[in-house]
Structure formats: C-alpha cells, structure tokens
Design a protein around this motif. Structure first.
Motif, PDB file in Angstrom:
ATOM      1  N   TYR A 204       0.828  -1.205   0.000  1.00 51.37           N
ATOM      2  CA  TYR A 204       0.000   0.000   0.000  1.00 51.37           C
ATOM      3  C   TYR A 204       0.864   1.256   0.000  1.00 51.37           C
ATOM      4  O   TYR A 204       0.529   2.244  -0.640  1.00 51.37           O
ATOM      5  CB  TYR A 204      -0.960  -0.009   1.191  1.00 51.37           C
ATOM      6  N   GLU A 205       1.956   1.233   0.734  1.00 50.15           N
ATOM      7  CA  GLU A 205       2.854   2.389   0.756  1.00 50.15           C
ATOM      8  C   GLU A 205       3.403   2.675  -0.646  1.00 50.15           C
ATOM      9  O   GLU A 205       3.464   3.823  -1.069  1.00 50.15           O
ATOM     10  CB  GLU A 205       4.012   2.153   1.732  1.00 50.15           C
ATOM     11  N   LEU A 206       3.799   1.627  -1.370  1.00 53.14           N
ATOM     12  CA  LEU A 206       4.302   1.815  -2.732  1.00 53.14           C
ATOM     13  C   LEU A 206       3.209   2.348  -3.658  1.00 53.14           C
ATOM     14  O   LEU A 206       3.458   3.238  -4.471  1.00 53.14           O
ATOM     15  CB  LEU A 206       4.871   0.506  -3.284  1.00 53.14           C
ATOM     16  N   ALA A 207       2.004   1.811  -3.525  1.00 51.46           N
ATOM     17  CA  ALA A 207       0.890   2.295  -4.347  1.00 51.46           C
ATOM     18  C   ALA A 207       0.605   3.766  -4.043  1.00 51.46           C
ATOM     19  O   ALA A 207       0.426   4.580  -4.955  1.00 51.46           O
ATOM     20  CB  ALA A 207      -0.349   1.439  -4.110  1.00 51.46           C
ATOM     21  N   MET A 208       0.589   4.127  -2.765  1.00 50.04           N
ATOM     22  CA  MET A 208       0.319   5.522  -2.394  1.00 50.04           C
ATOM     23  C   MET A 208       1.426   6.445  -2.888  1.00 50.04           C
ATOM     24  O   MET A 208       1.162   7.564  -3.319  1.00 50.04           O
ATOM     25  CB  MET A 208       0.165   5.627  -0.878  1.00 50.04           C
ATOM     26  N   GLN A 209       2.651   5.964  -2.856  1.00 54.83           N
ATOM     27  CA  GLN A 209       3.779   6.754  -3.350  1.00 54.83           C
ATOM     28  C   GLN A 209       3.593   7.069  -4.837  1.00 54.83           C
ATOM     29  O   GLN A 209       3.931   8.153  -5.298  1.00 54.83           O
ATOM     30  CB  GLN A 209       5.074   5.992  -3.110  1.00 54.83           C
ATOM     31  N   ARG A 210       3.024   6.131  -5.580  1.00 56.81           N
ATOM     32  CA  ARG A 210       2.784   6.350  -7.011  1.00 56.81           C
ATOM     33  C   ARG A 210       1.609   7.285  -7.262  1.00 56.81           C
ATOM     34  O   ARG A 210       1.638   8.072  -8.204  1.00 56.81           O
ATOM     35  CB  ARG A 210       2.555   5.016  -7.718  1.00 56.81           C
ATOM     36  N   VAL A 211       0.558   7.197  -6.452  1.00 57.68           N
ATOM     37  CA  VAL A 211      -0.643   7.983  -6.761  1.00 57.68           C
ATOM     38  C   VAL A 211      -0.633   9.398  -6.182  1.00 57.68           C
ATOM     39  O   VAL A 211      -1.282  10.282  -6.737  1.00 57.68           O
ATOM     40  CB  VAL A 211      -1.952   7.263  -6.345  1.00 57.68           C
ATOM     41  N   ARG A 212       0.083   9.624  -5.101  1.00 61.52           N
ATOM     42  CA  ARG A 212       0.066  10.962  -4.473  1.00 61.52           C
ATOM     43  C   ARG A 212       0.372  12.080  -5.455  1.00 61.52           C
ATOM     44  O   ARG A 212      -0.405  13.053  -5.541  1.00 61.52           O
ATOM     45  CB  ARG A 212       1.043  11.027  -3.292  1.00 61.52           C
ATOM     46  N   PRO A 213       1.461  12.018  -6.206  1.00 58.08           N
ATOM     47  CA  PRO A 213       1.738  13.125  -7.135  1.00 58.08           C
ATOM     48  C   PRO A 213       0.643  13.285  -8.195  1.00 58.08           C
ATOM     49  O   PRO A 213       0.296  14.404  -8.558  1.00 58.08           O
ATOM     50  CB  PRO A 213       3.072  12.733  -7.776  1.00 58.08           C
ATOM     51  N   ALA A 214       0.095  12.165  -8.663  1.00 57.00           N
ATOM     52  CA  ALA A 214      -0.955  12.237  -9.684  1.00 57.00           C
ATOM     53  C   ALA A 214      -2.216  12.893  -9.136  1.00 57.00           C
ATOM     54  O   ALA A 214      -2.889  13.650  -9.831  1.00 57.00           O
ATOM     55  CB  ALA A 214      -1.270  10.835 -10.211  1.00 57.00           C
ATOM     56  N   VAL A 215      -2.540  12.633  -7.887  1.00 54.47           N
ATOM     57  CA  VAL A 215      -3.732  13.212  -7.268  1.00 54.47           C
ATOM     58  C   VAL A 215      -3.539  14.705  -7.017  1.00 54.47           C
ATOM     59  O   VAL A 215      -4.420  15.516  -7.317  1.00 54.47           O
ATOM     60  CB  VAL A 215      -4.070  12.491  -5.936  1.00 54.47           C
ATOM     61  N   MET A 216      -2.410  15.106  -6.495  1.00 60.83           N
ATOM     62  CA  MET A 216      -2.238  16.463  -5.982  1.00 60.83           C
ATOM     63  C   MET A 216      -1.662  17.461  -6.974  1.00 60.83           C
ATOM     64  O   MET A 216      -1.738  18.660  -6.738  1.00 60.83           O
ATOM     65  CB  MET A 216      -1.356  16.411  -4.737  1.00 60.83           C
TER      66      MET A 216
END
Length: 135
Positions: free
Chosen positions: A72-84
C-alpha cells in the motif's frame, strides 16, 4: 456541489463558485493494493476532467482506514503526485494525530506542499484564501 465521481471509495465534488474540489474517502477498505491504486487513479481521471488549474483541493481522509504495509505504501507513493499535481492549494483533513503524522511523512517524501489537520474550517480558510501567499 456537483458530483464528478461517486464509487464505493470516493465522492468527488466541485464547487466552482469558490474554486474548490473535495475528495472524500469512504471507510470501505480496499481489497488489495492493486484495487487501492486503481480506485485512486479513477479519482485522478475525474480530477483531470474537472481541470486543476486555479482550483484548490481538499482531501477528506477522516473515514479512511489507514494502511502502512509495503504494498500500500508503494501504491500511495505512485498515486500521491498524480492526485495532488496542478492544484493551487492542497489540504488534507484527517481524524487522528496518527493520520496527520502519516501524511506529514508523505509530505517529506514527495515535497508536495499541503496543509494537514483535523480542523475543517481552518483548512477551508486556507484553501479559499485567494491571496498568493495566504493570510
């Protein structure tokens, strides 16, 4: 506020009058890290359709079930920049001090400026302040 996405994990609304996008995360847990990432990317596509330039983003994560296992940490690391990316200002609404600590850690990791807290009115004041440098 008009909804631009609703699924079991997110409700995303846009208030054009105040140039605010609100992403509200539900308490429904993801079945896997892959589903977690796919639902966040679905949210990203909705944010892209809304247009990000000139808008502020409020991420309401109060109901979300926290995860910090490696997948989950790796997935969140990938999506955070795309979201924000691309928003004028970003604020993250959390329920607990532990949630705030986790989001602060993410800030250090990816360098995306955001205000984090549990006081919704304070975060909205920050997001809705039209001045270039805040109050």
């Amino acid at each position: 506020m008009p909804e631009i996405l609703r699924n079991i994990h997110f409700v995303i609304t846009v208030n054009p009058a105040v140039q605010l996008v609100r992403v509200t995360r539900s308490a429904v847990p993801s079945e896997s890290a892959m589903q977690f990432e796919a639902k966040w990317m679905e949210a990203c596509r909705a944010l892209d359709r809304a247009g990000r330039s000139g808008l502020s983003l409020l991420l309401d994560l109060r109901a979300a079930v926290g995860r910090n296992d490696p997948e989950y940490e790796l997935a969140m690391q990938r999506v955070r920049p795309a979201v924000m990316r691309g928003f004028r200002r970003v604020a993250v609404l959390v329920q607990t001090p532990a949630g705030a600590l986790q989001i602060h850690r993410h800030l250090r990791e990816d360098g995306i400026e955001r205000l984090i807290g549990s006081d919704e009115d304070r975060l909205l004041d920050y997001l809705l302040d039209a001045g270039p440098h805040g109050r």
